[in-house]
Design a protein around this motif. Sequence first.
Motif, PDB file in Angstrom:
ATOM      1  N   LEU A 158      27.960 -22.886  81.225  1.00  0.00           N
ATOM      2  CA  LEU A 158      28.306 -21.846  81.156  1.00  0.00           C
ATOM      3  C   LEU A 158      28.878 -21.162  79.819  1.00  0.00           C
ATOM      4  N   LEU A 159      29.642 -21.707  79.030  1.00  0.00           N
ATOM      5  CA  LEU A 159      30.174 -21.160  77.893  1.00  0.00           C
ATOM      6  C   LEU A 159      29.082 -21.280  76.772  1.00  0.00           C
ATOM      7  N   LEU A 160      28.396 -22.461  76.706  1.00  0.00           N
ATOM      8  CA  LEU A 160      27.412 -22.632  75.490  1.00  0.00           C
ATOM      9  C   LEU A 160      26.251 -21.494  75.637  1.00  0.00           C
ATOM     10  N   PRO A 161      25.517 -21.484  76.753  1.00  0.00           N
ATOM     11  CA  PRO A 161      24.495 -20.325  77.007  1.00  0.00           C
ATOM     12  C   PRO A 161      24.831 -19.138  76.866  1.00  0.00           C
ATOM     13  N   LEU A 162      26.107 -18.747  77.408  1.00  0.00           N
ATOM     14  CA  LEU A 162      26.382 -17.333  77.052  1.00  0.00           C
ATOM     15  C   LEU A 162      26.745 -17.157  75.645  1.00  0.00           C
ATOM     16  N   SER A 163      27.339 -18.072  75.142  1.00  0.00           N
ATOM     17  CA  SER A 163      27.702 -17.625  73.799  1.00  0.00           C
ATOM     18  C   SER A 163      26.541 -17.547  72.803  1.00  0.00           C
ATOM     19  N   ILE A 164      25.533 -18.557  73.106  1.00  0.00           N
ATOM     20  CA  ILE A 164      24.400 -18.121  72.115  1.00  0.00           C
ATOM     21  C   ILE A 164      23.720 -16.817  72.459  1.00  0.00           C
ATOM     22  N   VAL A 165      23.778 -16.272  73.659  1.00  0.00           N
ATOM     23  CA  VAL A 165      23.252 -14.925  73.864  1.00  0.00           C
ATOM     24  C   VAL A 165      24.318 -13.847  73.343  1.00  0.00           C
ATOM     25  N   ALA A 166      25.642 -14.239  73.327  1.00  0.00           N
ATOM     26  CA  ALA A 166      26.450 -13.223  72.658  1.00  0.00           C
ATOM     27  C   ALA A 166      26.358 -13.165  71.219  1.00  0.00           C
ATOM     28  N   ALA A 167      26.275 -14.184  70.690  1.00  0.00           N
ATOM     29  CA  ALA A 167      26.031 -14.321  69.193  1.00  0.00           C
ATOM     30  C   ALA A 167      24.775 -13.450  68.623  1.00  0.00           C
TER      31      ALA A 167
END
Length: 557
Positions: free
Chosen positions: A175-184
């Motif tokens: 959840l957090l890691l993949p969404l954070s990559i996209v958000a970054a």
Amino acid sequence: MVVWLAVLQALTLALLLAVVHRPLGDYLARLYLSQKDLRVERGFYRLIGVDPRSSQTWQSYLRSVLAFSLVGVLSLYALQRAQAILPYSLGLPAVPAGLSFNTAASFVTNTNWQSYSPEVTLGYSIQILGLAVQNFVSAAVGIAVAIALVRGFAAHRTGTIGNFWVDLTRGILRLLLPLSIVAAIVLMVGGVIQNFNGFTDLTTLSGGTQTIPGGPVASQEAIKELGTNGGGFFNANSSHPFENPSAWTSLFQVFLMLVIPFSLPRTFGAIVGDRRQGYAILGAMAAIFAVSLTLLTVFESSGSGTAPQAAGGAMEGKETRFGIAGSALYATASTLSSTGAVNSMHDSFTALGGMMPMLNMMLGEVAPGGVGSGLYGMLILAVITVFIAGLLVGRTPEYLGKKIGPREIKLASLYILVTPSLVLAGTALSFAIPAVRTDVEATSIANPGLHGLSEVLYAFTSASNNNGSAFAGLTADTPWFNAALGVAMLLGRFLPIVFVLALAGALAGQVPVPETSGTLPTNRPQFVGLLIGVTIIITALTYFPVLALGPLAEGLQ
């Protein structure tokens, strides 16, 4: 003009959240109900000696949460104390002991209170290995605890509420890691910096010199908002153009703060087998959010005095690229969640405008609250609401087929009492202890009188509710505030978790009772209205006297 901008931004945000609510909420339900593990997850479980198929009692789940968090506090403290010998420290010295404790407690508890200027205090090693890591794991812990409580409602006399290590691992990796990559990536497209340039000295047009800090900001900013953490890479937080360059990146950051908390009610409905229950919780959250945003926008748009009238509103402490509408939206989102990030200075808001972020936190940050913590906070309030409704009509209270008896209501009541006790005791001690009071008046509070009280009250409200925002007039890097706020953050995070997991265990051990004609419907608008009323009344009765001494009195002057 301000009104139309506020309406446009609110509608855009609501549309974006509505689009992702269903797919993300359903994905989270499948994520935490699945019996399949990724290969990397299986390797991690073997490494730490965990059987992913074993389910824990609430006591075992709690011990895992506390042990994991204790290791996090000790590790982050040690990193800060050893900064001088770490690579990429940028030549910065070790962080003092008191500030190291406060910062370690802050980031492990998902508070991200910062009593320091990050760009001149912490090097890249601590920002990446310490703060960024805790941004991920503290958010995952909050979601795990919420899911454990939901399992308690859905369980049929099992006595177990899941496996913490599985919940933690899935929350980070899936959840957090993949969404954070996209958000970054989106933030970098918007102009948020991402480099390892350290400090760059430049010559200004007037011939002087200026030092410009760099850093891996976009990657930190993504999880800062997505995990409702809030700690900025720069002292100015998201009002700094390197963190938040434009109006649309500001709106995107608000979306990141709210996307998981506003999707979790859908997850709740899916796991308990009644999506209407999720919509009821979502409705209460959305209604409180809408009212709070409206009030803050009105207060800041109608500031009295010549300067506010000439500027079209109270623009002190706000960036012109965001304006009043964007600043009010950001402040509402960051304090009704547990993010605590700022794109304007709350200390410069009007008296009643500054009260609104404080009141948002006093509500318990349940609309929608932090990742996980908002959902379990609202479910605790739903339990109390059902109990009160049962008293009113003379029926045994039930929620989702589970009886709300003496044990359950005691645990829910203790949960509600934790943060007010910490907030009021901390504020009172800061002015009651002679040595502390003298030190406070000499060095910490920039504004005496009513506003000075508001600054200290805001600090303990923020710390105890694990928010992290502040009234900037308070200098909190003192022995008293480092220690007192650090303790408030730890107790404000883990005491409620104890009561939540104990309640989850009590509910999981029950046999669901069938619904009858005497059962209170908890998926209808009447219950939503009652839930909102209980949430507001509990806050009003608890905090009104101290608000009357601070922001309310200041606003009436």
